[in-house]
Scaffold this active site. Structure first.
Site, PDB file in Angstrom:
ATOM      1  N   TYR A  91       0.837  -1.214   0.000  1.00 54.43           N
ATOM      2  CA  TYR A  91       0.000   0.000   0.000  1.00 54.43           C
ATOM      3  C   TYR A  91       0.867   1.256   0.000  1.00 54.43           C
ATOM      4  O   TYR A  91       0.508   2.265  -0.598  1.00 54.43           O
ATOM      5  CB  TYR A  91      -0.973  -0.014   1.182  1.00 54.43           C
ATOM      6  CG  TYR A  91      -2.227  -0.780   0.863  1.00 54.43           C
ATOM      7  CD1 TYR A  91      -2.367  -2.119   1.220  1.00 54.43           C
ATOM      8  CD2 TYR A  91      -3.260  -0.205   0.115  1.00 54.43           C
ATOM      9  CE1 TYR A  91      -3.498  -2.847   0.874  1.00 54.43           C
ATOM     10  CE2 TYR A  91      -4.399  -0.915  -0.228  1.00 54.43           C
ATOM     11  CZ  TYR A  91      -4.505  -2.238   0.142  1.00 54.43           C
ATOM     12  OH  TYR A  91      -5.621  -2.960  -0.221  1.00 54.43           O
ATOM     13  N   ARG A 116       1.750   2.044  -3.415  1.00 54.10           N
ATOM     14  CA  ARG A 116       0.629   2.665  -4.142  1.00 54.10           C
ATOM     15  C   ARG A 116       0.387   4.092  -3.638  1.00 54.10           C
ATOM     16  O   ARG A 116       0.075   4.993  -4.404  1.00 54.10           O
ATOM     17  CB  ARG A 116      -0.636   1.815  -3.971  1.00 54.10           C
ATOM     18  CG  ARG A 116      -0.521   0.459  -4.690  1.00 54.10           C
ATOM     19  CD  ARG A 116      -1.687  -0.457  -4.384  1.00 54.10           C
ATOM     20  NE  ARG A 116      -2.924   0.062  -4.974  1.00 54.10           N
ATOM     21  CZ  ARG A 116      -4.138  -0.303  -4.544  1.00 54.10           C
ATOM     22  NH1 ARG A 116      -4.260  -1.141  -3.528  1.00 54.10           N
ATOM     23  NH2 ARG A 116      -5.212   0.168  -5.112  1.00 54.10           N
ATOM     24  N   VAL A 135      -9.463   4.568  -4.578  1.00 57.93           N
ATOM     25  CA  VAL A 135      -8.951   4.937  -3.244  1.00 57.93           C
ATOM     26  C   VAL A 135      -7.777   5.913  -3.367  1.00 57.93           C
ATOM     27  O   VAL A 135      -7.082   6.185  -2.400  1.00 57.93           O
ATOM     28  CB  VAL A 135      -8.507   3.655  -2.485  1.00 57.93           C
ATOM     29  CG1 VAL A 135      -9.713   2.745  -2.237  1.00 57.93           C
ATOM     30  CG2 VAL A 135      -7.405   2.888  -3.232  1.00 57.93           C
ATOM     31  N   HIS A 161     -14.933   2.863  -1.340  1.00 56.11           N
ATOM     32  CA  HIS A 161     -13.931   1.854  -0.967  1.00 56.11           C
ATOM     33  C   HIS A 161     -12.840   2.443  -0.081  1.00 56.11           C
ATOM     34  O   HIS A 161     -11.809   1.815   0.140  1.00 56.11           O
ATOM     35  CB  HIS A 161     -13.300   1.218  -2.219  1.00 56.11           C
ATOM     36  CG  HIS A 161     -14.270   0.312  -2.935  1.00 56.11           C
ATOM     37  ND1 HIS A 161     -14.064  -0.132  -4.213  1.00 56.11           N
ATOM     38  CD2 HIS A 161     -15.461  -0.222  -2.558  1.00 56.11           C
ATOM     39  CE1 HIS A 161     -15.079  -0.900  -4.580  1.00 56.11           C
ATOM     40  NE2 HIS A 161     -15.937  -0.969  -3.594  1.00 56.11           N
ATOM     41  N   CYS A 163      -6.850   2.047  12.742  1.00 52.15           N
ATOM     42  CA  CYS A 163      -6.243   0.883  13.409  1.00 52.15           C
ATOM     43  C   CYS A 163      -7.057  -0.367  13.074  1.00 52.15           C
ATOM     44  O   CYS A 163      -8.249  -0.306  12.832  1.00 52.15           O
ATOM     45  CB  CYS A 163      -6.096   1.122  14.911  1.00 52.15           C
ATOM     46  SG  CYS A 163      -7.503   0.724  15.930  1.00 52.15           S
ATOM     47  N   CYS A 179      -1.248   1.741  16.729  1.00 56.09           N
ATOM     48  CA  CYS A 179      -2.200   2.737  17.219  1.00 56.09           C
ATOM     49  C   CYS A 179      -1.947   2.960  18.721  1.00 56.09           C
ATOM     50  O   CYS A 179      -1.336   2.111  19.380  1.00 56.09           O
ATOM     51  CB  CYS A 179      -3.610   2.190  16.989  1.00 56.09           C
ATOM     52  SG  CYS A 179      -4.927   3.227  17.646  1.00 56.09           S
ATOM     53  N   CYS A 193      -3.911   2.415  20.866  1.00 57.63           N
ATOM     54  CA  CYS A 193      -4.581   1.315  21.598  1.00 57.63           C
ATOM     55  C   CYS A 193      -3.756   0.038  21.515  1.00 57.63           C
ATOM     56  O   CYS A 193      -4.136  -0.994  22.094  1.00 57.63           O
ATOM     57  CB  CYS A 193      -5.979   1.083  21.034  1.00 57.63           C
ATOM     58  SG  CYS A 193      -6.015   0.286  19.409  1.00 57.63           S
ATOM     59  N   SER A 221     -15.094  -2.020 -14.559  1.00 61.31           N
ATOM     60  CA  SER A 221     -15.467  -3.280 -15.223  1.00 61.31           C
ATOM     61  C   SER A 221     -16.838  -3.753 -14.737  1.00 61.31           C
ATOM     62  O   SER A 221     -17.436  -4.652 -15.317  1.00 61.31           O
ATOM     63  CB  SER A 221     -14.410  -4.342 -14.917  1.00 61.31           C
ATOM     64  OG  SER A 221     -14.258  -4.469 -13.499  1.00 61.31           O
ATOM     65  N   ASN A 251     -16.080   4.102 -21.512  1.00 59.00           N
ATOM     66  CA  ASN A 251     -15.100   3.035 -21.317  1.00 59.00           C
ATOM     67  C   ASN A 251     -14.555   2.665 -22.693  1.00 59.00           C
ATOM     68  O   ASN A 251     -15.306   2.634 -23.658  1.00 59.00           O
ATOM     69  CB  ASN A 251     -15.794   1.811 -20.674  1.00 59.00           C
ATOM     70  CG  ASN A 251     -14.814   0.869 -20.008  1.00 59.00           C
ATOM     71  OD1 ASN A 251     -13.813   0.460 -20.608  1.00 59.00           O
ATOM     72  ND2 ASN A 251     -15.076   0.524 -18.754  1.00 59.00           N
TER      73      ASN A 251
HETATM   74  P1  OAD Z   1     -10.971  -2.776 -13.100  1.00 55.46           P
HETATM   75  O1  OAD Z   1      -9.505  -2.893 -13.269  1.00 55.46           O
HETATM   76  O2  OAD Z   1     -11.796  -3.996 -12.768  1.00 55.46           O
HETATM   77  O3  OAD Z   1     -11.632  -2.145 -14.419  1.00 55.46           O
HETATM   78  C1  OAD Z   1     -11.042  -0.998 -14.992  1.00 55.46           C
HETATM   79  C2  OAD Z   1     -11.948  -0.553 -16.123  1.00 55.46           C
HETATM   80  O4  OAD Z   1     -11.390   0.647 -16.654  1.00 55.46           O
HETATM   81  C3  OAD Z   1     -12.057  -1.548 -17.268  1.00 55.46           C
HETATM   82  O5  OAD Z   1     -13.420  -1.671 -17.642  1.00 55.46           O
HETATM   83  C4  OAD Z   1     -11.246  -0.890 -18.402  1.00 55.46           C
HETATM   84  O6  OAD Z   1     -11.809  -1.183 -19.680  1.00 55.46           O
HETATM   85  C5  OAD Z   1     -11.458   0.562 -18.064  1.00 55.46           C
HETATM   86  N1  OAD Z   1     -10.439   1.476 -18.582  1.00 55.46           N
HETATM   87  C6  OAD Z   1      -9.138   1.224 -18.855  1.00 55.46           C
HETATM   88  N2  OAD Z   1      -8.532   2.357 -19.290  1.00 55.46           N
HETATM   89  C7  OAD Z   1      -9.476   3.344 -19.269  1.00 55.46           C
HETATM   90  C8  OAD Z   1      -9.492   4.729 -19.583  1.00 55.46           C
HETATM   91  N3  OAD Z   1      -8.389   5.352 -20.022  1.00 55.46           N
HETATM   92  N4  OAD Z   1     -10.650   5.423 -19.440  1.00 55.46           N
HETATM   93  C9  OAD Z   1     -11.780   4.806 -18.996  1.00 55.46           C
HETATM   94  N5  OAD Z   1     -11.836   3.485 -18.679  1.00 55.46           N
HETATM   95  C10 OAD Z   1     -10.697   2.780 -18.813  1.00 55.46           C
HETATM   96  O7  OAD Z   1     -11.205  -1.660 -11.975  1.00 55.46           O
HETATM   97  P2  OAD Z   1     -12.544  -1.340 -11.202  1.00 55.46           P
HETATM   98  O8  OAD Z   1     -13.747  -1.620 -12.027  1.00 55.46           O
HETATM   99  O9  OAD Z   1     -12.407   0.030 -10.640  1.00 55.46           O
HETATM  100  O10 OAD Z   1     -12.286  -2.894  -4.992  1.00 55.46           O
HETATM  101  O11 OAD Z   1     -12.497  -2.391  -9.989  1.00 55.46           O
HETATM  102  C11 OAD Z   1     -13.540  -2.295  -9.029  1.00 55.46           C
HETATM  103  C12 OAD Z   1     -13.029  -2.746  -7.721  1.00 55.46           C
HETATM  104  O12 OAD Z   1     -12.417  -4.031  -7.860  1.00 55.46           O
HETATM  105  C13 OAD Z   1     -11.915  -1.894  -7.139  1.00 55.46           C
HETATM  106  O13 OAD Z   1     -12.415  -0.734  -6.510  1.00 55.46           O
HETATM  107  C14 OAD Z   1     -11.362  -2.838  -6.102  1.00 55.46           C
HETATM  108  C15 OAD Z   1     -11.426  -4.165  -6.836  1.00 55.46           C
HETATM  109  O14 OAD Z   1     -11.877  -5.175  -5.994  1.00 55.46           O
HETATM  110  C16 OAD Z   1     -11.715  -2.953  -3.738  1.00 55.46           C
HETATM  111  O15 OAD Z   1     -10.509  -2.849  -3.599  1.00 55.46           O
HETATM  112  C17 OAD Z   1     -12.682  -3.154  -2.640  1.00 55.46           C
END
Ligand code: OAD
Length: 251
Positions: free
Chosen positions: A70, A73, A106, A122, A130, A150, A152, A191, A215
């Site tokens: 993390y 990131r 995030v 998220h 903590c 923390c 605690c 996605s 997308n």
């Molecule tokens: P994904 O990596 O699953 O999907 C990313 C999406 O962005 C895909 O549909 C790509 O086609 C699209 N994409 C790529 N480049 C792009 C661009 N330049 N402009 C627009 N779209 C583009 O990421 P998320 O859908 O955000 O949750 O994933 C959802 C959640 O899955 C995350 O928040 C995380 C993970 O579990 C937690 O961590 C709780």
């Protein structure tokens, strides 16, 4: 390539909307240089699966490993900038009567671009809490090799939702309430694979909301999209806001 006709259809839907919800995913930060969640992991993290690291079990099995992932990131996010897609959404917020931006990301980039009507369902890697009791933490300096403690006594973790954890109820309820009242829901860069975030457009659709999706690829949401704007959000969103307002958004 997005057609002028589709841009106009999307702008007309937004122009006639009183209540607008935007749902974003990792794709909206891609053009800032942040890999999407399902992009291949790179470098030293290539051999790790995010769905193992981003869990309470993963953290307790190896707190320093998950902490360093993390921190990698958090540093990446600190070193990048919002992109024109983030700024276009901050501009859109100013021209819509009732607006709520619901992000799965995030990385804090929407807030840095000026979005205020925002729920980070998220959580945020810029904040920490903590592990045992959720105590909020003062800002933590970069470079620690393992999680601090923390007051605690509990280990400190990023304030993000991990796999298997529930979302912050207040933020999730705000997002669902807004989706139920929405005339238009714009779904960008996700996605649509992860619940409950992915249900938000479907909740709105069921109540009559029109769905605009941005997308480069089809997703789980595309089946309910009234307008599909195929392309990168950093390119498409400024054009959509310009079509709606006639003005160029910041970039
Ligand atoms: P994904 O990596 O699953 O999907 C990313 C999406 O962005 C895909 O549909 C790509 O086609 C699209 N994409 C790529 N480049 C792009 C661009 N330049 N402009 C627009 N779209 C583009 O990421 P998320 O859908 O955000 O949750 O994933 C959802 C959640 O899955 C995350 O928040 C995380 C993970 O579990 C937690 O961590 C709780």
């Amino acid at each position: 390539m997005v057609s002028a006709e589709d841009l106009k259809r999307a702008a007309d839907l937004l122009r006639n909307a009183k209540n607008v919800v935007v749902l974003t995913g990792a794709g909206v930060s891609k053009e800032s240089g942040i890999p999407t969640f399902r992009d291949a992991q790179t470098g030293i993290w290539e051999k790790y699966n995010p769905e193992e690291l981003a869990t309470p079990e993963g953290f307790m099995n190896d707190p320093p490993l998950v902490w360093k992932w993390y921190e990698w990131r958090r540093k990446l996010v600190k070193d990048v900038e919002p992109n024109p897609g983030h700024y276009a959404l901050a501009a859109l917020e100013k021209v819509v009567a009732n607006f709520l931006l619901v992000t799965q990301n995030v990385d804090g980039l929407h807030r840095r671009a000026g979005s205020a009507r925002l729920v980070e369902i998220h959580g945020s890697i810029l904040r920490h809490k903590c592990f045992e009791r959720g105590h909020a933490q003062e800002p933590i300096e970069f470079g620690l090799e393992e999680p601090p403690r923390c007051h605690c006594g509990s280990l400190v973790r990023p304030d993000v939702v991990w796999f298997g954890e529930s979302l912050p109820p207040a933020d999730l309820n705000s997002a669902i309430d807004a989706a139920e009242a929405a005339d238009v829901i714009v779904v960008i860069g996700t996605s649509g694979l992860v619940q409950p975030a992915a249900s938000i457009p479907f909740i709105g659709k069921r109540r009559g909301a029109r769905i605009i999706e941005v997308n480069p690829n089809a997703t789980e949401i595309t089946v309910i999209a009234d307008v599909f704007l195929e392309g990168a959000s950093g390119a498409v969103l400024p054009k959509l806001v310009e079509e709606l307002t006639g003005a160029e958004s910041a970039s």
